[in-house]
Design an enzyme around this catalytic site. Sequence first.
Site, PDB file in Angstrom:
ATOM      1  N   HIS A 115       0.778  -1.122   0.053  1.00 22.37           N
ATOM      2  CA  HIS A 115      -0.007  -0.122  -0.003  1.00 22.37           C
ATOM      3  C   HIS A 115       0.912   1.222   0.059  1.00 22.37           C
ATOM      4  CE1 HIS A 115      -3.681   2.319   0.764  1.00 22.37           C
ATOM      5  NE2 HIS A 115      -2.698   2.956   1.515  1.00 22.37           N
ATOM      6  N   GLU A 181       8.210   1.174  -3.084  1.00 23.88           N
ATOM      7  CA  GLU A 181       7.450  -0.149  -3.086  1.00 23.88           C
ATOM      8  C   GLU A 181       8.237  -1.433  -3.727  1.00 23.88           C
ATOM      9  OE1 GLU A 181       3.451   0.159  -4.418  1.00 23.88           O
ATOM     10  OE2 GLU A 181       3.509   2.219  -4.175  1.00 23.88           O
TER      11      GLU A 181
HETATM   12  C1  GRF Z   1       0.587   0.418  -6.020  1.00 27.14           C
HETATM   13  O1  GRF Z   1       0.823   1.961  -5.601  1.00 27.14           O
HETATM   14  C2  GRF Z   1       0.160  -0.400  -4.901  1.00 27.14           C
HETATM   15  O2  GRF Z   1       0.862   0.011  -3.780  1.00 27.14           O
HETATM   16  C3  GRF Z   1      -1.296  -0.031  -4.687  1.00 27.14           C
HETATM   17  O3  GRF Z   1      -1.659   0.289  -6.074  1.00 27.14           O
HETATM   18  C4  GRF Z   1      -0.518   0.646  -7.071  1.00 27.14           C
HETATM   19  C5  GRF Z   1      -0.399  -0.774  -8.123  1.00 27.14           C
HETATM   20  O4  GRF Z   1       0.569  -0.298  -8.818  1.00 27.14           O
HETATM   21  N1  GRF Z   1      -1.956  -0.772  -4.122  1.00 27.14           N
HETATM   22  P1  GRF Z   1       1.246  -1.523 -10.032  1.00 27.14           P
HETATM   23  O5  GRF Z   1       0.144  -2.245 -10.574  1.00 27.14           O
HETATM   24  O6  GRF Z   1       2.087  -2.546  -8.830  1.00 27.14           O
HETATM   25  O7  GRF Z   1       1.932  -0.986 -10.785  1.00 27.14           O
END
Ligand code: GRF
Length: 207
Positions: A115, A181
């Site tokens: 998240h 992330e």
């Molecule tokens: C990411 O920012 C994740 O944290 C959120 O949705 C976004 C998904 O991005 N839950 P991706 O599809 O992984 O590029």
Amino acid sequence: MTRPGDRLRVGVLVSGRGSNLQALLDASSRPGYPAEIVVVISDRERAAALDRARTAGVEALVANPKDFADREAFDLALVSELNARRVGLVCTAGFMRILSAAFTSAFAGRAMNIHPSLLPAFPGLHAQRQALEHGVKVTGATVHFLADGAVDTGPIILQASVPVESGDTGETLAARILVEEHRLYPEAVRLFAEGRLTVAGRRVIVR
Ligand code: GRF
């Protein structure tokens, strides 16, 4: 049956772009990484994430919620596809559906989400925009175990902070959070695969 040296079998649930999926695929192709992505399931047929999986030679499935009677039937179909592939860990990565107890109980302690905020701040949609609206100086990213009930709850595994800069828009902030992330998610999966995560109440102890 798992044998010593077997890699953890991971299933990833996606809905869109799939940049976190890509980070997991890249990690799993590195020598010595203790997990492999064995299936990617999207609830949306046109998700770019499906192409990323196919390019990496990973099985890519679509499960359209409209083909199921209700949420529980859909969730149970996911459980059955994942179990059929002997998945030991599920990662949701930009998966835009709330999973019911039918799913979370089947994968209790074996399902993670990422998240784009420092939870418990700013759960739900548009976490980056929420951070800007609240005027916080620091936000970030969180990997947590999935729990029943409210979205984006569950024991926190790893977090990374990201400073908010003057002039940030939702897009610029989101882009800097994504860098974290993409580092955090493969690291959390690695720790899980190495058996280094213990849940004690709400806390996750990392050894
Ligand atoms: C990411 O920012 C994740 O944290 C959120 O949705 C976004 C998904 O991005 N839950 P991706 O599809 O992984 O590029």
